[in-house]
Write a protein that holds these residues in place. Structure first.
Motif, PDB file in Angstrom:
ATOM      1  N   VAL A 180       0.854  -1.182   0.000  1.00  0.00           N
ATOM      2  CA  VAL A 180       0.000   0.000   0.000  1.00  0.00           C
ATOM      3  C   VAL A 180       0.893   1.236   0.000  1.00  0.00           C
ATOM      4  CG1 VAL A 180      -1.721   1.357   1.259  1.00  0.00           C
ATOM      5  CG2 VAL A 180      -1.896  -1.134   1.210  1.00  0.00           C
ATOM      6  N   ASN A 181       0.642   2.149  -0.932  1.00  0.00           N
ATOM      7  CA  ASN A 181       1.382   3.410  -1.014  1.00  0.00           C
ATOM      8  C   ASN A 181       0.480   4.535  -0.522  1.00  0.00           C
ATOM      9  OD1 ASN A 181       2.876   5.677  -1.652  1.00  0.00           O
ATOM     10  ND2 ASN A 181       3.522   4.926  -3.642  1.00  0.00           N
ATOM     11  N   LEU A 182       0.722   5.000   0.709  1.00  0.00           N
ATOM     12  CA  LEU A 182      -0.115   6.035   1.300  1.00  0.00           C
ATOM     13  C   LEU A 182       0.113   7.404   0.681  1.00  0.00           C
ATOM     14  CD1 LEU A 182       0.082   5.075   5.091  1.00  0.00           C
ATOM     15  CD2 LEU A 182      -1.719   4.507   3.440  1.00  0.00           C
ATOM     16  N   LYS A 218      -2.953   9.527  -4.072  1.00  0.00           N
ATOM     17  CA  LYS A 218      -4.195  10.231  -3.731  1.00  0.00           C
ATOM     18  C   LYS A 218      -5.239   9.267  -3.209  1.00  0.00           C
ATOM     19  CE  LYS A 218      -3.617  14.110  -6.944  1.00  0.00           C
ATOM     20  NZ  LYS A 218      -4.199  14.846  -8.096  1.00  0.00           N
ATOM     21  N   GLU A 219      -5.352   8.122  -3.821  1.00  0.00           N
ATOM     22  CA  GLU A 219      -6.289   7.097  -3.378  1.00  0.00           C
ATOM     23  C   GLU A 219      -5.521   5.794  -3.181  1.00  0.00           C
ATOM     24  OE1 GLU A 219      -9.550   6.782  -6.048  1.00  0.00           O
ATOM     25  OE2 GLU A 219     -10.151   8.879  -5.836  1.00  0.00           O
ATOM     26  N   PRO A 220      -4.944   5.594  -1.991  1.00  0.00           N
ATOM     27  CA  PRO A 220      -4.150   4.382  -1.750  1.00  0.00           C
ATOM     28  C   PRO A 220      -4.977   3.118  -1.938  1.00  0.00           C
ATOM     29  CG  PRO A 220      -3.818   6.006  -0.012  1.00  0.00           C
ATOM     30  CD  PRO A 220      -4.974   6.481  -0.822  1.00  0.00           C
ATOM     31  N   LYS A 221      -4.451   2.198  -2.735  1.00  0.00           N
ATOM     32  CA  LYS A 221      -5.121   0.933  -2.978  1.00  0.00           C
ATOM     33  C   LYS A 221      -4.127  -0.206  -2.774  1.00  0.00           C
ATOM     34  CE  LYS A 221      -8.381   2.831  -6.372  1.00  0.00           C
ATOM     35  NZ  LYS A 221      -8.868   2.745  -7.760  1.00  0.00           N
ATOM     36  N   PRO A 222      -4.595  -1.317  -2.206  1.00  0.00           N
ATOM     37  CA  PRO A 222      -3.690  -2.457  -2.011  1.00  0.00           C
ATOM     38  C   PRO A 222      -3.296  -3.077  -3.346  1.00  0.00           C
ATOM     39  CG  PRO A 222      -5.936  -3.024  -1.372  1.00  0.00           C
ATOM     40  CD  PRO A 222      -5.939  -1.563  -1.661  1.00  0.00           C
ATOM     41  N   SER A 252      -7.810  -9.812  10.797  1.00  0.00           N
ATOM     42  CA  SER A 252      -6.779  -8.934  11.361  1.00  0.00           C
ATOM     43  C   SER A 252      -6.897  -7.569  10.709  1.00  0.00           C
ATOM     44  CB  SER A 252      -5.382  -9.524  11.109  1.00  0.00           C
ATOM     45  OG  SER A 252      -4.389  -8.732  11.735  1.00  0.00           O
ATOM     46  N   ARG A 253      -6.850  -6.528  11.535  1.00  0.00           N
ATOM     47  CA  ARG A 253      -6.912  -5.154  11.047  1.00  0.00           C
ATOM     48  C   ARG A 253      -5.587  -4.461  11.298  1.00  0.00           C
ATOM     49  NH1 ARG A 253     -12.170  -3.609   9.691  1.00  0.00           N
ATOM     50  NH2 ARG A 253     -11.023  -1.978   8.592  1.00  0.00           N
ATOM     51  N   ILE A 254      -5.310  -3.443  10.509  1.00  0.00           N
ATOM     52  CA  ILE A 254      -4.063  -2.690  10.611  1.00  0.00           C
ATOM     53  C   ILE A 254      -4.369  -1.274  11.083  1.00  0.00           C
ATOM     54  CG2 ILE A 254      -2.083  -1.800   9.319  1.00  0.00           C
ATOM     55  CD1 ILE A 254      -2.359  -4.195   7.460  1.00  0.00           C
ATOM     56  N   TRP A 255      -3.566  -0.803  12.053  1.00  0.00           N
ATOM     57  CA  TRP A 255      -3.744   0.518  12.644  1.00  0.00           C
ATOM     58  C   TRP A 255      -2.473   1.340  12.448  1.00  0.00           C
ATOM     59  CZ3 TRP A 255      -8.095   1.933  15.855  1.00  0.00           C
ATOM     60  CH2 TRP A 255      -9.045   0.912  15.995  1.00  0.00           C
ATOM     61  N   ILE A 256      -2.655   2.652  12.392  1.00  0.00           N
ATOM     62  CA  ILE A 256      -1.520   3.578  12.327  1.00  0.00           C
ATOM     63  C   ILE A 256      -1.601   4.526  13.521  1.00  0.00           C
ATOM     64  CG2 ILE A 256      -2.751   5.197  10.804  1.00  0.00           C
ATOM     65  CD1 ILE A 256      -0.030   5.823   9.513  1.00  0.00           C
ATOM     66  N   LEU A 257      -0.462   4.735  14.157  1.00  0.00           N
ATOM     67  CA  LEU A 257      -0.390   5.604  15.337  1.00  0.00           C
ATOM     68  C   LEU A 257       0.531   6.773  15.031  1.00  0.00           C
ATOM     69  CD1 LEU A 257      -0.983   6.083  18.398  1.00  0.00           C
ATOM     70  CD2 LEU A 257       1.085   4.759  18.858  1.00  0.00           C
ATOM     71  N   GLU A 302      -5.362   5.268  14.382  1.00  0.00           N
ATOM     72  CA  GLU A 302      -6.400   5.304  13.356  1.00  0.00           C
ATOM     73  C   GLU A 302      -6.442   3.951  12.652  1.00  0.00           C
ATOM     74  OE1 GLU A 302      -7.213   7.383   9.000  1.00  0.00           O
ATOM     75  OE2 GLU A 302      -5.683   8.192  10.355  1.00  0.00           O
ATOM     76  N   GLU A 303      -7.635   3.395  12.536  1.00  0.00           N
ATOM     77  CA  GLU A 303      -7.790   2.110  11.863  1.00  0.00           C
ATOM     78  C   GLU A 303      -7.753   2.314  10.355  1.00  0.00           C
ATOM     79  OE1 GLU A 303     -10.798  -1.780  11.878  1.00  0.00           O
ATOM     80  OE2 GLU A 303     -11.352   0.077  12.894  1.00  0.00           O
ATOM     81  N   LEU A 304      -6.895   1.567   9.681  1.00  0.00           N
ATOM     82  CA  LEU A 304      -6.782   1.662   8.236  1.00  0.00           C
ATOM     83  C   LEU A 304      -7.726   0.669   7.567  1.00  0.00           C
ATOM     84  CD1 LEU A 304      -2.881   1.941   7.896  1.00  0.00           C
ATOM     85  CD2 LEU A 304      -4.562   3.782   7.803  1.00  0.00           C
ATOM     86  N   PRO A 305      -8.169   0.954   6.361  1.00  0.00           N
ATOM     87  CA  PRO A 305      -9.165   0.088   5.698  1.00  0.00           C
ATOM     88  C   PRO A 305      -8.547  -1.127   5.010  1.00  0.00           C
ATOM     89  CG  PRO A 305      -8.710   1.970   4.311  1.00  0.00           C
ATOM     90  CD  PRO A 305      -7.902   2.172   5.570  1.00  0.00           C
TER      91      PRO A 305
END
Length: 507
Positions: A161-163, A166-170, A471-476, A494-497
């Protein structure tokens, strides 16, 4: 007589050249005199900018600007502008100016460098000539990370994933027939080393991981290197098979040139040892016994645990003699990027565990001691080497139920102050990753399938072999504004999608 006539003819032939030479010398002397009297009117300008149109990573800590003339240094330092600003200091060597950063560049950011109004250097009281205005451009690397997917078409696959988009997509990197177990990132983020098993073999209950590399599509144009052509995203190359040996834990050297992998013979369990693979060469056994290991920042030595109270440092050569013994530490958790220190774990007789900092001079400092039966799972140095971000656990005071409470904390190495950031839900396996610019942490929140799973198509499992339900991925974010009222700063993850585990930032 004939010799005299011959010499006379030669003299007459040479004389016009001598006259021309004397005329040229006279003209050059006059021109030099004019320059000395009136000054050199060549316009001062930037001859070379080392970061022009480059992508800068956390390891790039200094830019160079070379001028065509000696410059008035004060005027250059006064008029140099970097936007957005980057803190640093200036030093000079002749016509070359170096700007050394005091902290890594924030990722995913474009920068400009402007210089106008500066003057060149003239002796005496004469005012120098104004420089030709200069504008340079560079950007930092993209904010990107990889993880192992757990749902849908991402299940068991390596995902990027490239944050910074503009619209990050897996982006799925690995093919359908491979189930990814673990991975390590190459220093430029252009490739990923990963272990995987064939999905058909997994259904048969066989676990024989093989090592591969995959192209990420990230193509940083780093300073000091010629532009490299982009390679196709998802291109796979097998590095190590599992025909005769099972491949277990592995590590990649910081320079990306050496792989160390723990291997066990398929026919003789006693034949177990770390092997090392140099780029373009066949794998070789190190012929040592040990458990957990990491390649040191110098990319030339291995730090390996050889018991609960012994860690050994040895060269990456077959049958090499140890360089150093660390007799009271049972595990190395991580290194400072510059190799100045290591975070080490000590197992204490009373059931507690201690986090130590051991510097390259052999000095030891205990930073933190867990309560009884607590644990320190991982530790990462921040870019300044002044903080350690740690994942720790403590056993909750409940006599009826044994339960560990995980925390993400920051520990100040100088003051030993422990600052809790996030209290995590109880889970068996947690992974954290600090961004290379030190501005954010990634962590996962994994839910285990209770009682196991009979679904052979369920491919994602933890390192302990438990089936992952989701499993979910979070960013702090770690950019903290300290409150003026003296209260503790508040940070919220923040929970990432994205559904996945084991997230890791690209370098």
């Amino acid at each position: 007589m004939n010799n005299i006539i011959s010499k006379f003819k030669q003299l007459k032939w040479v004389q016009p050249l001598d006259q021309a030479a004397w005329i040229l010398i006279t003209i050059l002397t006059v021109l030099i005199g004019i320059v000395l009297l009136t000054g050199d009117h060549t316009t001062p300008q930037v001859k070379e900018f080392s970061w022009q149109n480059k992508q800068i990573g956390a390891e790039d800590m200094g830019l160079l600007i070379t001028f065509n003339r000696p410059m008035n240094r004060e005027s250059v330092e006064k008029n140099l502008q970097i936007d957005p600003p980057l803190p640093g200091k200036i030093s000079w060597a002749g016509r070359r100016m170096a700007y050394t950063l005091s902290e890594p560049v924030p990722y995913g950011t474009p920068f400009s460098v402007q210089l106008k109004g500066a003057r060149d250097h003239l002796y005496g009281d004469k005012q120098g000539t104004l420089i030709q205005p200069f504008t340079g451009f560079f950007r930092s690397r993209d904010r990107a990370f990889a993880y192992i997917g757990v749902q849908g078409n991402q299940e068991g696959k390596l995902v990027l994933v490239n944050l910074s988009e503009k619209e990050p997509k897996p982006i799925i990197l690995t093919p359908e027939d491979l189930v990814v177990l673990d991975f390590k990132l190459y220093p430029k983020g252009d490739k990923i080393l990963f272990s995987a098993i064939n999905k058909s073999e997994q259904k048969k209950g066989s676990i024989s991981p093989e090592l591969y590399t995959v192209i990420t599509g990230i193509n940083p144009q780093s300073p000091g290197e010629n532009p490299q052509p982009a390679q196709p995203v998802g291109k796979i190359e097998k590095i190590l098979d599992a025909k005769y040996y099972r491949n277990l834990k592995f590590d990649l050297s910081p320079d990306g040139k050496i792989i160390v992998v723990q291997r066990v013979s398929q026919t003789n369990p006693n034949d177990a040892s770390p092997w090392f693979i140099e780029s373009g060469k066949s794998p070789k056994p190190l012929n040592i016994q040990g458990g957990d290991f990491l390649i040191a920042p110098d990319s030339q030595s291995l730090v390996i645990a050889q018991g609960p109270d012994l860690t050994t440092i040895l060269p990456l050569k077959p049958d090499a003699k140890p360089l150093e013994f660390l007799p009271k530490f049972g595990r190395v958790l991580g290194f400072a990027k510059d190799g100045s220190a290591a975070a080490m774990l000590k197992f204490n007789p009373d059931g507690t565990r201690s986090l130590f900092i051991v510097n390259n001079q052999g000095q030891e400092l205990e930073l933190y001691r867990t309560p009884p039966f607590g644990n320190i799972i991982s530790a990462e140095f921040d870019p300044s080497n002044s903080l350690l971000y740690c994942l720790i656990t403590e056993v909750l005071d409940n006599p009826q139920v044994y339960k560990e409470q995980p925390y993400i904390v920051a520990i100040d190495i100088k003051t030993k102050q422990v600052v809790p950031f996030v209290i995590l839900p109880n889970q068996q396996e947690i992974n954290i990753s600090l961004s290379p610019d030190g501005l954010a942490l990634l962590f996962d929140q994994t839910v285990i399938e209770m009682g196991g799973s009979d679904n052979l198509n369920q491919s994602t499992k933890t390192q302990a072999g438990d089936t992952i339900k989701t499993s979910r991925i979070w960013i702090l974010p770690l950019m903290i504004d300290t409150p003026t009222d003296g209260s503790k700063p508040q940070v919220k993850p923040e929970e990432l999608p994205f559904f996945g585990f084991h997230p890791q930032w690209l370098p």
